[in-house]
Design an enzyme around this catalytic site. Structure first.
Site, PDB file in Angstrom:
ATOM      1  N   GLY A 165       0.822  -1.202   0.000  1.00  0.00           N
ATOM      2  CA  GLY A 165       0.000   0.000   0.000  1.00  0.00           C
ATOM      3  C   GLY A 165       0.849   1.242   0.000  1.00  0.00           C
ATOM      4  O   GLY A 165       2.041   1.210  -0.322  1.00  0.00           O
ATOM      5  N   ASN A 166       0.233   2.364   0.370  1.00  0.00           N
ATOM      6  CA  ASN A 166       0.960   3.624   0.430  1.00  0.00           C
ATOM      7  C   ASN A 166       0.418   4.464   1.589  1.00  0.00           C
ATOM      8  O   ASN A 166      -0.479   4.037   2.320  1.00  0.00           O
ATOM      9  CB  ASN A 166       0.861   4.373  -0.908  1.00  0.00           C
ATOM     10  CG  ASN A 166      -0.577   4.578  -1.351  1.00  0.00           C
ATOM     11  OD1 ASN A 166      -1.398   5.143  -0.623  1.00  0.00           O
ATOM     12  ND2 ASN A 166      -0.903   4.115  -2.559  1.00  0.00           N
ATOM     13  N   ARG A 167       0.929   5.667   1.736  1.00  0.00           N
ATOM     14  CA  ARG A 167       0.624   6.492   2.895  1.00  0.00           C
ATOM     15  C   ARG A 167      -0.602   7.387   2.712  1.00  0.00           C
ATOM     16  O   ARG A 167      -0.901   8.212   3.575  1.00  0.00           O
ATOM     17  CB  ARG A 167       1.836   7.372   3.230  1.00  0.00           C
ATOM     18  CG  ARG A 167       3.081   6.597   3.606  1.00  0.00           C
ATOM     19  CD  ARG A 167       4.232   7.555   3.906  1.00  0.00           C
ATOM     20  NE  ARG A 167       5.468   6.838   4.201  1.00  0.00           N
ATOM     21  CZ  ARG A 167       5.818   6.403   5.402  1.00  0.00           C
ATOM     22  NH1 ARG A 167       5.003   6.610   6.427  1.00  0.00           N
ATOM     23  NH2 ARG A 167       6.952   5.761   5.591  1.00  0.00           N
TER      24      ARG A 167
END
Length: 425
Positions: free
Chosen positions: A219-221
Site C-alpha cells: 500500500g501507500n501512505r
C-alpha cells in the site's frame, strides 16, 4: 471533537459569531464553539430562546468565555443587535432549524440572533438540522434558495439517525466538518459559491491495498483527506457527489456525499469506469498502487528459516489514462472534465514540476494537480500545496493552506471547464 487545526503565533484572531437554534442537535454545537476558541478566535454565542431549553447559557459562556444573550433589549447602551453582526468575521448558525431559516430568509428581526443577521457583511454559514420531511418541504427549500441568493452558505445536511427512530437526510453534519467549512470561509470568503448545482462529480480518494496474503498487503501512505476535502467542497457548492474510496484515515464521511468503498486498484478501476459514464466531472485523487503481486497466498506467509521468498509483481491498470481513453472512445461523455493528481518527488532526471508536466502529457487529462510528497508533505497532513496544470498550458501555483482551501481553488478551475448546460451559473 479533535480539532483539525490549532492556533500558531502570528495567526490572526478572528471574531466568530455562533447562532444556536432550538433543536436537539444544539449539544453538538458545543464542539464547534470549542474548536474556534481553542484555535485562538474570539467567539460570541447568540442562542435563541428555544436553544436555551436544550443547552443552558452557562455552558455557552464557559465554552466561549463571553456572556450570552438572546434579547435585543439586553446591553441596549452597546446596541448589541447591531454591534455583534458588524464586528463578526464569520457567522455560523447551527443547528439552523426550519423556523430559524424561515425567519432569516424573510428578514425578520424578532430576537437578537435574527436582528444580528441583518447587520452582518461577513460570510454566513447556515447548518440545517431537522426531520427529513421538514427539510424536503417546499417552503424550507424555498427559504434555503433565498438564503443562498442573499449570499449565505447553506450546508447540505447529513443523512442518518434523527430523533426517535427516524432516519434520513436532515441530520446535523459532524462538528469537525462544520468547523472545516467555517475555517474555509474565514480563509477564503468566496470559496463556496453555489455554482455546481446539477453537476455530477465522481472522486476517487485514499490509497489502494494490494493483498499479499490474508494478513499483509502492499500500500501507500495516502489518507484520503484531499479526496474527501474535494468531495466536501463540491457538495457544498451544490454538486451531486460520489466518492470511490480506498483505504482512508479521514475523520468522517462528508455530509451529502455517497461513499463507495473499494479495496484494491482493480476494484477502484471498475467502479470509476462504471460511474464516470454518467459523470460531468471525474477527479482521480486516489493514490493507486502502481504494482500488485502476481499471486496472492491463500494463507499467511510464514517467515521460515530460508528467509523471504521473492514477490513477483505486475502492473496495475492506469486508471486515469483509461478514463481519458474511454472518453475519446465515447464510453464517457465527451463533455466530462477529467482531473488527475500526481504525487511526485524530484530526482536526477528533473524536479517535481518537471515530472508533473510530463505526466500531464502522458495522461491527457484536462487538469493535473501536482504535489511534492515525502518528508511529511501531502500524505496524511492537514495542509497541502502544489501546482495546477491544465491541458491548455496554464500553470497555477496552489499556496500552502488547508486541503479544503486547495479543493476550493481546484473546483474554481473545474467549474470554468464544465459546460453551462451541465450546471447552474
Amino acid at each position: 471533537m479533535t480539532t483539525s487545526r490549532t492556533s500558531t503565533p502570528g495567526t490572526p484572531r478572528r471574531r466568530v459569531l455562533v447562532g444556536v437554534g432550538g433543536g436537539i442537535a444544539a449539544y453538538k454545537v458545543c464542539s464547534v464553539i470549542r474548536h474556534f476558541t481553542e484555535a485562538g478566535h474570539e467567539v460570541r454565542v447568540v442562542p435563541t430562546q428555544a436553544a436555551l431549553k436544550f443547552i443552558g447559557a452557562a455552558t455557552f459562556e464557559a465554552l466561549s468565555g463571553n456572556p450570552v444573550s438572546t434579547d435585543v433589549f439586553d446591553d441596549v447602551d452597546q446596541v448589541a443587535h447591531v454591534r455583534l453582526g458588524q464586528g463578526a468575521d464569520l457567522v455560523i448558525v447551527a443547528p439552523a432549524t426550519a423556523d430559524l431559516m424561515a425567519r432569516a430568509a424573510s428578514g425578520r428581526a424578532d430576537d437578537l440572533l435574527t436582528a444580528s443577521l441583518l447587520t452582518v457583511r461577513c460570510p454566513v454559514l447556515f447548518v440545517p438540522a431537522m426531520h427529513t420531511e421538514m427539510w424536503e418541504h417546499p417552503a424550507t427549500q424555498s427559504n434555503v434558495a433565498t438564503l443562498r441568493a442573499h449570499g449565505s452558505t447553506v450546508m447540505t445536511p447529513a443523512s442518518g439517525r434523527l430523533t426517535g427512530t427516524d432516519s434520513g437526510p436532515g441530520r446535523l453534519p459532524d462538528p469537525q466538518e462544520i468547523a472545516m467549512i467555517g475555517e474555509l470561509l474565514l480563509e477564503r470568503p468566496e470559496a463556496l459559491p453555489y455554482d455546481l448545482a446539477g453537476v455530477r462529480v465522481v472522486i476517487s480518494a485514499g490509497g489502494t491495498r494490494e493483498p499479499l496474503d490474508p494478513v499483509r498487503y502492499l500500500g501507500n501512505r495516502s489518507s484520503g483527506k484531499q479526496g474527501f476535502a474535494l468531495a466536501r467542497a463540491a457538495a457544498q457548492r451544490g454538486a451531486t457527489v460520489t466518492v470511490v474510496a480506498g483505504s482512508t484515515a479521514d475523520p468522517g464521511d462528508p455530509a451529502g456525499v455517497e461513499i463507495v468503498r473499494v479495496a484494491n486498484a482493480q476494484h477502484l478501476s471498475d467502479e470509476m469506469t462504471k460511474r464516470a459514464a454518467e459523470a460531468d466531472v471525474v477527479i482521480m485523487a486516489a493514490a493507486v498502487a502502481d504494482f500488485r503481486p502476481v499471486a496472492v497466498a491463500e494463507s499467511k506467509i510464514k517467515k521460515g528459516e530460508a528467509g523471504p521468498a521473492p514477490i513477483e509483481l505486475t502492473t496495475n491498470p492506469d486508471i486515469l489514462r483509461g478514463l481519458v481513453e474511454s472518453r475519446a472512445a465515447g464510453r464517457i461523455p465527451g463533455h466530462t472534465v477529467i482531473v488527475g493528481f500526481a504525487a511526485e518527488t524530484g530526482d536526477e532526471t528533473g524536479g517535481v514540476l518537471d515530472h508533473g508536466r510530463a505526466k500531464l502529457r502522458r495522461k491527457g487529462c484536462d487538469l493535473l494537480v501536482v504535489n511534492a510528497v515525502g518528508d511529511g508533505k501531502a500524505f496524511g497532513t492537514e495542509d497541502n500545496t502544489g501546482w495546477l496544470l491544465s491541458a491548455s498550458g496554464t500553470e497555477t501555483a496552489l499556496p500552502l493552506g488547508s486541503k479544503t482551501l486547495m479543493s476550493s481553488r481546484i473546483l474554481d478551475e473545474v467549474r470554468v471547464l464544465v459546460p453551462d448546460e451541465h450546471g447552474t451559473d
